[in-house]
Design a protein around this motif. Structure first.
Motif, PDB file in Angstrom:
ATOM      1  N   MET A 154       0.731  -1.189  -0.055  1.00 23.95           N
ATOM      2  CA  MET A 154       0.141  -0.142   0.091  1.00 23.95           C
ATOM      3  C   MET A 154       0.861   1.314   0.183  1.00 23.95           C
ATOM      4  N   GLU A 155       2.014   0.916   0.883  1.00 25.46           N
ATOM      5  CA  GLU A 155       2.684   2.288   0.988  1.00 25.46           C
ATOM      6  C   GLU A 155       3.706   2.322  -0.292  1.00 25.46           C
ATOM      7  N   GLN A 156       3.882   1.604  -0.968  1.00 21.07           N
ATOM      8  CA  GLN A 156       4.330   1.711  -2.360  1.00 21.07           C
ATOM      9  C   GLN A 156       3.897   2.389  -3.011  1.00 21.07           C
ATOM     10  N   LEU A 157       2.875   2.262  -3.441  1.00 22.14           N
ATOM     11  CA  LEU A 157       2.135   4.096  -4.332  1.00 22.14           C
ATOM     12  C   LEU A 157       1.432   4.681  -3.625  1.00 22.14           C
ATOM     13  N   VAL A 158       1.094   4.623  -2.589  1.00 23.36           N
ATOM     14  CA  VAL A 158       0.496   6.236  -1.499  1.00 23.36           C
ATOM     15  C   VAL A 158       1.411   6.688  -1.615  1.00 23.36           C
ATOM     16  N   VAL A 159       3.002   6.551  -1.462  1.00 22.43           N
ATOM     17  CA  VAL A 159       3.979   7.342  -1.385  1.00 22.43           C
ATOM     18  C   VAL A 159       4.490   8.281  -3.078  1.00 22.43           C
ATOM     19  N   VAL A 160       4.610   7.136  -4.476  1.00 21.86           N
ATOM     20  CA  VAL A 160       4.210   8.161  -5.039  1.00 21.86           C
ATOM     21  C   VAL A 160       3.315   9.321  -5.333  1.00 21.86           C
ATOM     22  N   ALA A 161       1.703   9.508  -4.987  1.00 21.58           N
ATOM     23  CA  ALA A 161       0.831   9.747  -4.721  1.00 21.58           C
ATOM     24  C   ALA A 161       1.123  11.400  -4.109  1.00 21.58           C
ATOM     25  N   HIS A 162       1.737  10.465  -2.733  1.00 22.00           N
ATOM     26  CA  HIS A 162       1.999  11.443  -1.685  1.00 22.00           C
ATOM     27  C   HIS A 162       2.789  13.058  -1.898  1.00 22.00           C
ATOM     28  N   LEU A 163       4.259  12.277  -2.574  1.00 18.82           N
ATOM     29  CA  LEU A 163       5.613  12.993  -3.663  1.00 18.82           C
ATOM     30  C   LEU A 163       4.931  14.080  -4.202  1.00 18.82           C
ATOM     31  N   ARG A 164       3.707  13.262  -5.186  1.00 19.17           N
ATOM     32  CA  ARG A 164       2.884  14.718  -6.178  1.00 19.17           C
ATOM     33  C   ARG A 164       1.853  16.332  -5.888  1.00 19.17           C
ATOM     34  N   GLY A 165       1.984  15.425  -4.186  1.00 18.64           N
ATOM     35  CA  GLY A 165       1.155  16.714  -3.468  1.00 18.64           C
ATOM     36  C   GLY A 165      -0.075  15.785  -2.946  1.00 18.64           C
TER      37      GLY A 165
END
Ligand SMILES: Nc1ncnc2c1ncn2[C@@H]1O[C@H](COP(=O)(O)OP(=O)(O)OP(=O)(O)O)[C@@H](O)[C@H]1O
Ligand SMILES: [Mg+2]
Length: 236
Positions: A102-113
């Protein structure tokens, strides 16, 4: 989207000379279709994906996405296209060891703000779509090779891309797991109207492709529709 590579030449510095990795490559791939790219090791397959991904600017030739010639875009605009419209699954799996699926995916979106709650909901949906709904809280070492590969595919879909570029998704997998990943790519391509380009070494996979591009020494030597031609959702 329709991807058009027009007369692409790419060279790398090689000692005092230049090595030609792509030699006047032209191809077109439509929405809702799967294109397989085959060829010997070192023939230029990953280079082709890197050019289509806008990660490398070719020496000559045009990358055209839905009629937009990327040569006409600024660096910033090109980055926006890559961030918003392109999903990339690299040849070497690059999951972070300490993060759950789950975190692998969420971190991508999170880095995009992006909003975390929104990103988590999308990650849950995508993990379910790749058959990993019950593995969301597992870390890479707790997943099989095929499951890790599916996490990288789900991660590449987090930005809801139109163009999906996948480098050897099944090379580390046994036959059954490789076929499962291929089935997944094929159904995602149809359901989401993706333009999918997949590098593969496995000739068994070619029947699943709408077209097969063969590259030898950087040049396209064969281009053929393969397998049963299917009708895409008609998006472009
Ligand atoms: N960054 C680089 N600098 C210099 N040469 C490179 C670079 N990347 C690739 N090459 C060379 O370009 C050629 C094409 O490499 P590429 O990685 O595209 O091949 P490939 O078809 O993906 O091979 P494989 O099946 O082994 O992954 C090879 O001769 C390779 O050595
Ligand atoms: Mg490669």
């Amino acid at each position: 989207m329709t991807l058009h590579l027009n007369d692409i030449t790419l060279t790398y510095p090689d000692g005092g000379q230049r090595l030609t990795a792509l030699d006047r490559v032209t191809l077109t791939a439509a929405a809702g279709t799967l294109t397989a790219v085959v060829g010997p090791s070192g023939s230029g397959k990953s280079s082709l994906l890197a050019v289509a991904a806008t990660l490398i600017t070719p020496d000559a030739g045009a990358v055209v996405l839905d009629g937009r010639d990327l040569r006409g875009l600024s660096r910033r605009e090109t980055e926006r296209v890559r961030r918003d419209e392109i999903g990339i699954v690299f040849q070497s799996p690059n999951l972070l060891a300490s993060l759950t699926a789950m975190e692998q995916l969420v971190v991508v979106a999170h880095l995009r703000g992006e909003d975390l709650a929104v990103a988590r909901r999308r990650a849950i949906d995508l993990l379910a779509a790749v058959g990993l709904g019950d593995r969301a809280e597992h870390r890479p070492h707790q997943l099989s090779g095929g499951q890790r590969q599916r996490v990288t595919i789900a991660r590449a879909l987090m930005n809801d891309p139109s163009l999906l570029l996948v480098d050897e998704p099944t090379s580390a997998l046994d036959r059954a797991r490789g076929e499962a990943v291929l089935d997944l790519l094929r159904s995602l391509t149809l359901e989401r109207g993706l333009t999918t380009i997949m590098v593969t070494h496995d000739h068994d996979h070619l029947v699943a492709a709408d077209q097969v591009i063969e590259i030898v020494d950087g040049a396209v030597t064969g281009q053929a529709p393969a397998g049963l031609r299917r009708t895409g959702p008609g998006l472009s």
